[in-house]
Design a protein around this motif. Structure first.
Motif, mmCIF file in Angstrom:
data_model
loop_
_atom_site.group_PDB
_atom_site.id
_atom_site.type_symbol
_atom_site.label_atom_id
_atom_site.label_comp_id
_atom_site.label_asym_id
_atom_site.label_seq_id
_atom_site.Cartn_x
_atom_site.Cartn_y
_atom_site.Cartn_z
ATOM 1 N N ARG A 177 0.876 -1.301 0.018
ATOM 2 C CA ARG A 177 0.070 -0.056 -0.036
ATOM 3 C C ARG A 177 0.871 1.060 0.111
ATOM 4 O O ARG A 177 0.752 2.277 -0.560
ATOM 5 N N THR A 178 1.854 1.388 0.730
ATOM 6 C CA THR A 178 2.848 2.229 0.605
ATOM 7 C C THR A 178 3.644 2.616 -0.691
ATOM 8 O O THR A 178 3.700 3.799 -1.132
ATOM 9 N N LEU A 179 3.844 1.459 -1.272
ATOM 10 C CA LEU A 179 4.494 1.512 -2.474
ATOM 11 C C LEU A 179 3.479 2.078 -3.462
ATOM 12 O O LEU A 179 4.004 3.052 -4.261
ATOM 13 N N LEU A 180 2.368 1.844 -3.521
ATOM 14 C CA LEU A 180 1.421 2.137 -4.541
ATOM 15 C C LEU A 180 1.181 3.622 -4.278
ATOM 16 O O LEU A 180 1.082 4.540 -5.071
ATOM 17 N N ARG A 181 0.970 4.191 -2.948
ATOM 18 C CA ARG A 181 0.904 5.518 -2.546
ATOM 19 C C ARG A 181 2.110 6.384 -3.164
ATOM 20 O O ARG A 181 1.685 7.349 -3.849
ATOM 21 N N VAL A 182 3.267 5.931 -3.081
ATOM 22 C CA VAL A 182 4.534 6.552 -3.651
ATOM 23 C C VAL A 182 4.235 6.698 -5.042
ATOM 24 O O VAL A 182 4.488 7.688 -5.539
ATOM 25 N N VAL A 183 3.977 5.575 -5.748
ATOM 26 C CA VAL A 183 3.827 5.653 -7.129
ATOM 27 C C VAL A 183 3.038 6.512 -7.740
ATOM 28 O O VAL A 183 3.085 7.697 -8.552
ATOM 29 N N LEU A 184 1.559 6.497 -6.899
ATOM 30 C CA LEU A 184 0.734 7.475 -7.484
ATOM 31 C C LEU A 184 0.913 8.988 -7.164
ATOM 32 O O LEU A 184 0.678 9.851 -7.849
ATOM 33 N N THR A 185 1.492 9.273 -6.050
ATOM 34 C CA THR A 185 1.774 10.634 -5.724
ATOM 35 C C THR A 185 3.031 11.031 -6.584
ATOM 36 O O THR A 185 3.093 12.363 -6.949
ATOM 37 N N THR A 186 4.135 10.176 -6.894
ATOM 38 C CA THR A 186 5.279 10.552 -7.842
ATOM 39 C C THR A 186 4.544 10.944 -9.265
ATOM 40 O O THR A 186 4.705 12.030 -10.019
ATOM 41 N N ILE A 187 3.577 10.297 -9.697
ATOM 42 C CA ILE A 187 2.804 10.331 -11.194
ATOM 43 C C ILE A 187 2.073 11.634 -10.974
ATOM 44 O O ILE A 187 2.083 12.537 -11.997
ATOM 45 N N TRP A 188 1.397 11.984 -9.768
ATOM 46 C CA TRP A 188 0.685 13.206 -9.898
ATOM 47 C C TRP A 188 1.683 14.501 -9.735
ATOM 48 O O TRP A 188 1.503 15.458 -10.543
ATOM 49 N N VAL A 189 2.853 14.292 -9.151
ATOM 50 C CA VAL A 189 3.912 15.461 -9.193
ATOM 51 C C VAL A 189 4.428 15.471 -10.529
ATOM 52 O O VAL A 189 4.509 16.781 -11.112
ATOM 53 N N VAL A 190 4.475 14.519 -11.424
ATOM 54 C CA VAL A 190 4.954 14.658 -12.727
ATOM 55 C C VAL A 190 4.041 15.258 -13.483
ATOM 56 O O VAL A 190 4.276 16.151 -14.460
#
Length: 239
Positions: A51-64
């Motif tokens: 779940r933490t990994l998914l949150r990091v990936v989703l947040t990174t894509i949002w920042v991009v």
């Protein structure tokens, strides 16, 4: 802008270069976002690390996405026109539920959709509408499963239930056999209902436009070259 127009030319080239470089990477990021978002919403059994990994990936894509929008806005010569022409990108940068819709922007890569003839405009409207409906129904369905999970009296318990409910709702049929019981779920239902009305309006306008143009071509007197203005425009676009 200078008298020679060189700064604007350089700015336009920079915008085109950025969009050309970023088109396919952002297409991939949009697909990755949909997959990760679906897993996060549909699988309640995933562990804390996942779940933490998914949150990091989703947040990174949002920042991009945010960086991409800001860069293109800075490079754009006419800021207001850029904002009006890129509303889906702005929504993708601001609201998580709209981020999968970056996929629709890739239709602009197809040369036919860049034309301005009546047939091309109608095809663009139909393609965007169908793409929007598919992504919208799926995204809302995935989100409502997460919103309703564990709620007292919930009837939308799986992705299949959610897609069925979303299709019934967006079509404004509303059988009432499945309804969201949470506040957020009901907000999603209202969004679906409003979008369904909008889609019906766009579809009706497109059909009316098609019949109007067909009738106009058949009853309009021929020009000097035996081709009416609309047909000539379409022929020019084809060339």
């Amino acid at each position: 802008m200078s008298s020679t127009g060189q700064p604007d030319d350089a700015r336009s080239r920079a915008v085109r270069a950025w969009e050309r470089w970023s088109s396919w990477p952002f297409l991939v990021l949009s697909v990755v976002f949909i997959v990760c978002y679906s897993i996060r919403c549909l699988d309640p059994a995933i562990g804390l690390n996942e779940r933490t990994l998914l949150r990091v990936v989703l947040t990174t894509i949002w920042v991009v996405f945010v960086v991409d929008y800001v860069v293109r806005l800075i490079l754009a010569d006419r800021k207001g026109a850029f904002v009006r022409a890129n509303v889906p990108d702005l929504l993708a940068a601001l609201i998580p539920i709209f981020r999968p819709f970056r996929l629709l922007g890739e239709l602009r890569r197809i040369s036919f959709f860049r034309r301005h003839s009546g047939s091309a405009v109608r095809a663009r409207v139909v393609a965007y509408s169908l793409g929007f409906v598919v992504l919208w129904v799926y995204t809302i369905a995935v989100t409502v499963v997460a919103a309703e999970r564990g709620a007292h009296g919930a009837t939308i318990l799986s992705l299949g239930d959610a897609i069925y409910w979303a299709v019934v709702t967006i079509s404004t049929v509303g059988y009432g056999d499945m309804v969201p019981v949470t506040t957020f779920g009901r907000v999603l239902a209202v969004m679906l209902m409003l979008s369904g009305i909008l889609i019906v309006g766009v579809t009706t306008a497109t059909v009316v436009s098609y019949f109007n143009e067909t009738i106009r071509r058949r009853v309009a007197p021929p020009s000097d070259h035996g081709i009416d203005a609309s047909a000539a425009a379409d022929e020019k676009e084809t060339r």
